[in-house]
Design an enzyme around this catalytic site. Structure first.
Site: not given
Ligand code: ACO
Length: 331
Positions: A115, A258, A288
């Site tokens: 990520c 994020h 996500n």
């Protein structure tokens, strides 16, 4: 030393959407649990039937970013693709994107930082530009996470979506009025590797006839442990880039973090003492998307006028590895 500016942005999201109601039919979960624990309501997913894949999403986002930067694919001297879901193990997705774009013989590389991959890519691109090595570098965060998601594991399957976000990082010109990537910070800690990993299918433990259908081929995550570490390290990374640039959090126009969990974003917002109105959140519509989440959110924020030329933005991300980082930049 040259100034590195973000000269264009773009994004791509697959058309197909999975809602929380879809997951209520697949696993033992509820819309109430998913929304209250994560903030997610829906996510875009590729069909998974082959054909359109990771490199196609990356290429679509990259074309938009190149148009935005008013550059041709052949102006690119390097292509960095941040992904944990490449089309193939060999060759890199960057080589495939280069060909699909018609980007000539640019340098091509994939970057694996989960990520945090986009922040890593942005930082590498900045170093290429600042050093004078290149003038235009493409950075794409792209993930086909649903290809490594176990749809029988309610702990993880409700979280992930697919998509791509791209930026072009270019050498700035005189009179940029303070535009540019002002500071970046990267870090990681491999001792936590087991908190988020795919146990099988790499060269260490290849899939065999016995394991080819086992859950070990999918992403495993200890979400609770990651949650605690994410808040602490993202706050630290954010403070480091602000200090490096001689700035304070009240001078940031928008935090674009994020998008892993709304509660993580809320905790980060509190720690940094930032007005929640200055934090960009779109997790409810995307879930996500790992390395794609920050560039998707950045492009969306630009195109909806939430940020504009001159806006100072703080992006911060945390993911498997563990890896984390932050970037402070002015559009
Ligand atoms: N529906 C209903 N119940 C669920 C679900 C679900 N979808 N998922 C888990 N539960 C249950 C668990 O089984 C557990 O039940 P138990 O107490 O009976 O065992 C309970 O809910 C609580 O589980 P927790 O794991 O403690 O839930 P938590 O509040 O921590 O939320 C989550 C889980 C959303 C995963 C959160 O921990 C999180 O977001 N963590 C960070 C994720 C992250 O940032 N990852 C890094 C990036 S990802 C990447 O790099 C690809």
């Amino acid at each position: 030393m040259y100034n590195a500016i973000i000269s264009g942005t773009g994004r791509y999201s697959p058309e197909r959407v999975l809602t929380n109601a879809d997951f209520e039919r697949m696993v033992d979960t509820s819309d109430e649990w998913i929304v209250s624990r994560t903030g997610i309501r829906e996510r875009h997913v590729l069909n998974g039937s082959g054909g359109f894949g990771n490199s196609d999403m990356a290429t679509s986002a990259a074309r938009i970013a190149l148009d935005d930067a008013k550059l041709a694919p052949t102006d690119l001297e390097a292509i960095i693709i941040a992904t944990v879901t490449p089309d193939y193990r060999v060759p890199s997705t960057a080589t495939i994107v280069q060909t699909k774009l018609g980007a000539g013989r640019s340098a091509v590389m994939d970057l694996v930082a989960a990520c945090a991959g986009f922040i890593y890519g942005l930082s590498v691109a900045r170093a290429f530009i600042v050093s004078g090595m290149y003038r235009n570098v493409l950075v794409v965060g792209v993930e086909h996470l649903t290809s490594i998601t176990n749809y029988e594991d309610r702990n993880t399957c409700v979280l992930f979506g697919d998509g791509a976000g791209a930026v072009v990082v270019s050498r700035g010109a005189d009179g940029d009025n303070g535009r540019g990537i002002l500071s970046t910070f990267l870090s990681g800690d491999g001792q936590y590797k087991d908190l988020l990993h795919i146990p099988l299918g790499g060269s260490r433990d290849p899939l065999t006839a016995e394991t080819v259908n086992s859950p070990g081929r999918f992403l495993y995550m200890d979400g609770r442990e990651i949650f605690k570490l994410a808040v602490r390290e993202m706050a630290d990374a954010a403070e480091r880039v602000l200090a490096d640039a001689g700035m304070t959090s009240d001078q940031v126009d928008m935090v674009i973090p994020h998008q892993a969990n709304l509660r993580i974003i809320d905790a980060l917002t509190k720690r940094l003492q930032i007005d929640p109105n200055h934090v960009y959140v779109n997790i409810e519509r995307y879930g996500n998307t790992s390395s794609a989440s920050v560039p998707i959110a950045l492009d969306e924020a630009r195109r909806t006028g939430v940020v504009r030329d001159g806006s100072t933005i703080l992006s911060v991300a945390f993911g498997g590895g563990l890896t984390w980082g932050a970037a402070l930049y002015r559009l």
